[in-house]
Scaffold this motif. Structure first.
Motif, PDB file in Angstrom:
ATOM      1  N   TYR A  87      17.569 -17.339  -0.492  1.00  0.00           N
ATOM      2  CA  TYR A  87      18.865 -16.648  -0.480  1.00  0.00           C
ATOM      3  C   TYR A  87      19.936 -17.400   0.302  1.00  0.00           C
ATOM      4  CZ  TYR A  87      15.856 -12.952  -2.228  1.00  0.00           C
ATOM      5  OH  TYR A  87      14.939 -12.246  -2.961  1.00  0.00           O
ATOM      6  N   GLN A 110      20.107 -16.092  -9.221  1.00  0.00           N
ATOM      7  CA  GLN A 110      21.399 -16.711  -8.926  1.00  0.00           C
ATOM      8  C   GLN A 110      21.781 -17.663 -10.066  1.00  0.00           C
ATOM      9  OE1 GLN A 110      19.559 -17.719  -5.088  1.00  0.00           O
ATOM     10  NE2 GLN A 110      21.569 -17.434  -4.202  1.00  0.00           N
ATOM     11  N   GLN A 235      29.531  -8.325  -0.432  1.00  0.00           N
ATOM     12  CA  GLN A 235      29.384  -9.186  -1.607  1.00  0.00           C
ATOM     13  C   GLN A 235      30.697  -9.270  -2.398  1.00  0.00           C
ATOM     14  OE1 GLN A 235      26.097  -6.793  -2.884  1.00  0.00           O
ATOM     15  NE2 GLN A 235      24.604  -7.996  -1.795  1.00  0.00           N
ATOM     16  N   TYR A 314      25.732 -11.255  -4.697  1.00  0.00           N
ATOM     17  CA  TYR A 314      25.431 -12.309  -3.742  1.00  0.00           C
ATOM     18  C   TYR A 314      26.720 -12.630  -2.989  1.00  0.00           C
ATOM     19  CZ  TYR A 314      20.830 -13.256  -5.784  1.00  0.00           C
ATOM     20  OH  TYR A 314      19.538 -13.152  -6.198  1.00  0.00           O
ATOM     21  N   CYS A 319      29.491 -18.788  -4.847  1.00  0.00           N
ATOM     22  CA  CYS A 319      29.475 -17.449  -5.434  1.00  0.00           C
ATOM     23  C   CYS A 319      30.871 -16.835  -5.412  1.00  0.00           C
ATOM     24  CB  CYS A 319      28.486 -16.578  -4.676  1.00  0.00           C
ATOM     25  SG  CYS A 319      28.412 -14.875  -5.244  1.00  0.00           S
TER      26      CYS A 319
END
Length: 333
Positions: A87, A110, A235, A314, A319
């Protein structure tokens, strides 16, 4: 005649003596020139950068002992090549490094890192934690763990396999986590450059969104059969509300959490923009025939965007860049 001979001998002796002195001096110079450099000279010569692209820092040319966020002393290899960072693959990719494995939980992968992580093995952590057998098989030379994965004796097990560094990503922001890992791996300049470019993108987008949205509101939701959930300041929600400054709808929780709401509350979801996180079973399209759904302002105005759970659930620089593109594309066009 005797005076001439004596004068000649004297001149010859003088020439030979001068030559002798010159030879001695030259020999001393050559010896000093061929001698090994002193310690200070050696330290001033930077070693070549590693083939992995590490920043050329002579202080990083040998293993170093550091203290991680959990207080462990960790001996970190000079240029680790086989890193496992569950992660935390996003910050690794930002720093120009590729881990030997990528983790997922259930079906939330991901996907946004598919190019950066091409070839990395997939480890499913749905059963809880990293499978030790798989870790041994991967032969990592460094493990980087979020603090939530290091408890209940897990750290001690992982540390037997490879040096293990704990990052307190429970209290640190994604930005602080990136900078911690950059310091650990000697990639401070790479992090600084990417953050500078990222901040420019965010500032530009803020101006565009301020002009397009004004005082309008937005919500990030996940749907299910009998209820729906609104994302708080975590997130993708943190990116939308906190970094970009879009006003959250009143059904959005104030903190880093989710609100669970029954479908009876759906008519109250009168946000100007809706970002629906797609899951395997439930998407916005499943509500297309629902009169409550069709009556929402965002639905009527075509301001509903279905977004990927593998991105919006995420966080990290790469991201966030993907989330940013979703938001600007949906609102600004």
């Amino acid at each position: 005649m005797q005076r001439i001979r004596s004068l000649t001998i004297c001149i010859l002796f003088t020439v030979l003596f001068a030559a002798l002195l010159s030879a001695c001096a030259g020999g001393r110079d050559n010896a000093e020139g061929s001698a090994a450099p002193t310690q200070s000279q050696s330290q001033s010569q930077s070693p070549p950068a590693a083939a992995s692209g590490a920043e050329a820092d002579p202080q990083e040319a040998k293993p170093k002992t550091v203290v991680d966020d959990a207080g462990h002393q960790v001996v970190v290899p000079a240029h680790p090549q086989r890193i496992v960072a569950p992660y935390l693959e996003d910050p690794l990719a930002v720093l120009g490094l590729k881990p030997v494995a990528q983790v997922l939980y259930g079906n939330v992968e991901q996907n946004y890192l598919k190019d950066e992580l091409a070839g990395a093995e997939i480890i499913d952590t749905t059963g809880g934690g990293l499978p030790l057998e798989k870790l041994v098989e991967l032969s990592p030379d460094l493990i980087v763990l979020g603090k939530g994965m290091a408890g209940d004796g897990a750290y001690e097990q992982y540390a037997k396999i490879a040096p293990t560094f704990v990052v307190d990503n429970l209290t640190k922001s994604w930005r602080e986590t990136l900078l911690t890992m950059a310091g650990l791996l000697g990639r401070e300049q790479a992090a600084a450059d990417r953050l500078e470019a990222y901040d420019r993108q965010v500032e530009q987008a803020k101006g565009q969104l301020r002009e397009a949205v004004g005082d309008g509101t937005a919500a990030v939701i996940v749907l299910s059969e009998k209820e729906f959930y609104t994302m708080g300041h975590i997130q993708g929600g943190r990116m939308l509300f906190d970094e970009l400054g879009v006003k959250p709808h009143s059904l959005t929780p104030d903190k880093d959490e989710w609100n669970t709401l029954s479908m009876e509350k759906l008519p109250e979801l009168d946000a100007d923009y809706l970002f629906v996180i797609k899951t395997e079973r439930y998407q916005a399209s499943a509500l297309e025939s629902n009169s409550l759904w069709k009556g929402l302002p965002a639905v009527k105005q075509g301001h509903v965007l279905e977004v990927e759970s593998g991105i919006w659930q995420y966080s990290g620089l790469i991201c966030n860049e993907r989330v940013l593109a979703d938001i600007v594309g949906a609102i600004v066009g």
